[in-house]
Design an enzyme around this catalytic site. Sequence first.
Site, PDB file in Angstrom:
ATOM      1  N   GLN A  82      42.799  34.625  50.978  1.00  0.00           N
ATOM      2  CA  GLN A  82      43.657  35.589  51.657  1.00  0.00           C
ATOM      3  C   GLN A  82      42.915  36.354  52.749  1.00  0.00           C
ATOM      4  O   GLN A  82      43.178  37.532  52.987  1.00  0.00           O
ATOM      5  CB  GLN A  82      44.303  36.557  50.659  1.00  0.00           C
ATOM      6  N   LYS A 112      37.943  45.398  50.863  1.00  0.00           N
ATOM      7  CA  LYS A 112      38.130  45.830  49.467  1.00  0.00           C
ATOM      8  C   LYS A 112      36.904  46.575  48.940  1.00  0.00           C
ATOM      9  O   LYS A 112      37.041  47.552  48.194  1.00  0.00           O
ATOM     10  CB  LYS A 112      38.443  44.618  48.586  1.00  0.00           C
TER      11      LYS A 112
END
Length: 592
Positions: free
Chosen positions: A137, A186
């Site tokens: 992703q 992240k």
Amino acid sequence: FCFDERLPKKGGLFFRIERKKDMAKDKLSGAELVIRGLEHLNVSTVFGVPGGAILPAYDPLYDSPIRHILARHEQGAGHMAEGYAQATGELGVVIATSGPGATNLITPLANALMDSTPMLAITGQVASHAIGNDAFQEAYTVGLSMAATKHNYLITDASEIPQVLKEAKYIATTGRPGPVLIDIPKDILNQEASWVEPGALDLPGYKPTLEPNPKMVQQAANLIKKSKKPILYIGGGIIHSKANNELFELATKFNIPVVTTLMGRGAFPDGNELCLEMPGMHGNYTATTSIQNADLLIAIGVRFDDRVTANPAFFAQNAKVIHADIDPAEIGKVRDAEVPIVGDAKSVIKGLIEALGDTQLETKSWISDLKEMKSKFPLSYNQEDKGPLKVPYVLEELQKLTKEEAVVVSGVGQHQMWISQHWNFTEPNTWLNSGGLGTMGYALPAAIGAKTAYPNKLVLALDGDGCFQMTCQELITASTENIPIKIVVFNNGNHGMVRQWQKIFYNSKFSASELTHDTPDYVKLAESMGAIGMRMMEKSDVEKVFNKMLEVNDRPVLVDCVVDPDDMVFPMVPAGGSNDQVIMNTEDLKNL
């Protein structure tokens, strides 16, 4: 346990565990800094879809007073943020994950950029060490969004987050408004840092010009004083600037007729004798022709879009131009201006009013000519008692029942043009649509955003069947989030504008434009998504069905309005043609 007001109340009470977090602790995660930063910016509502890379931000969001609206697709979430922003004039916020989550936002970002909508997108990104390695992703979000945003950021340290959020809001909402994207890996969302109060803004190279040059304002006033046939050519910049009251004073004090572009509808009240409404490709005859006959265009907050100018070589050939815009890149881009003015629309208009003083313009003859033109070339349609429904008739009947108090949100195509022609707009921020990009699928999610901002206002999503099918899953969002919008699907079984062009320019070869009236069954579809479904098929149904629709206020309502598939939008100026050649009806097509 505590009762959660944000959860749906269908089928009994819902509870959640209240998790207390000490947001005053010395160190916060990057995710906590994001949520605290949004709270610090007074953001009350965000729209989004969670996913792996953005998931850390959803943990502190759970305990935040910020309301999160869970969309069924990131494009829908983006349009919801746009609708919220267009209805309020304030920042709309959307959250998505990395990869496909971010790429699904490109369309609403590009849409917001074209229509100057203040929007903030926060996207998750794969961990910093994985960027460039084709991780799961992963997408180059900053690069992909560069042409679809006013500015964007890639966060490399959690400590940057509070200041970047403040900068992003400032950039999105000042100057010419637009979308800003913040991409956060992240690991940065999980990194700990101290909360530091955002400091003063220092943005070299970004200093919007708000106050116009007084000399240019005076030059503009001098041109206006000499004019016999002036036209105020007004766009969405008036609405962004909240300058509608100043515009009204300028027009009425000096008796200057006003045309409002598609994005400027509502900036000047329809029904006023000076209002000529929308010009251009599907504008009314008088608005379009007034520009062609004018000796002066006072263009404020417009960009001379091709849907207004048609072929620029033939546009307003006899007129001098005053062009005022907050974005200097727009001035001279399409049409040279005798007097270019860079500045905020409200400041420009105030300056013009002051510079004109007690001037009495000799425009009575001009206004009289335009009034005669209005009566000679009105908008028209033929609704037969037993014939198929015509969209203009349905619109006019609906407006009578809503007493002109609705926020109207449109899709793109024939119905969009009919709404702009036949709906009476008297206030700014009551007409929301996708103007520049022409994005099908905009109406339903944008209406959800508008209704979220104004739960006590009547919000109508007036859509075409082709547009509705592109984001119809967001009806589930409206149902589950208790957002009782009202949707009218003008169901002609076709991509209507495509069909119109194919009929006129492609010898009625309807290639890949037919949808069918009965698939899907919109009533059953609505009911399956938690809404109420209704249908109207003939003139006698209209008032009865709309009254039932307006009585329902506890859930979304969808009306399947079956309309004439062969109806066409007139007036019409063919793309690239001249505004001197306005096609008024099917008879005029024979002369093409």
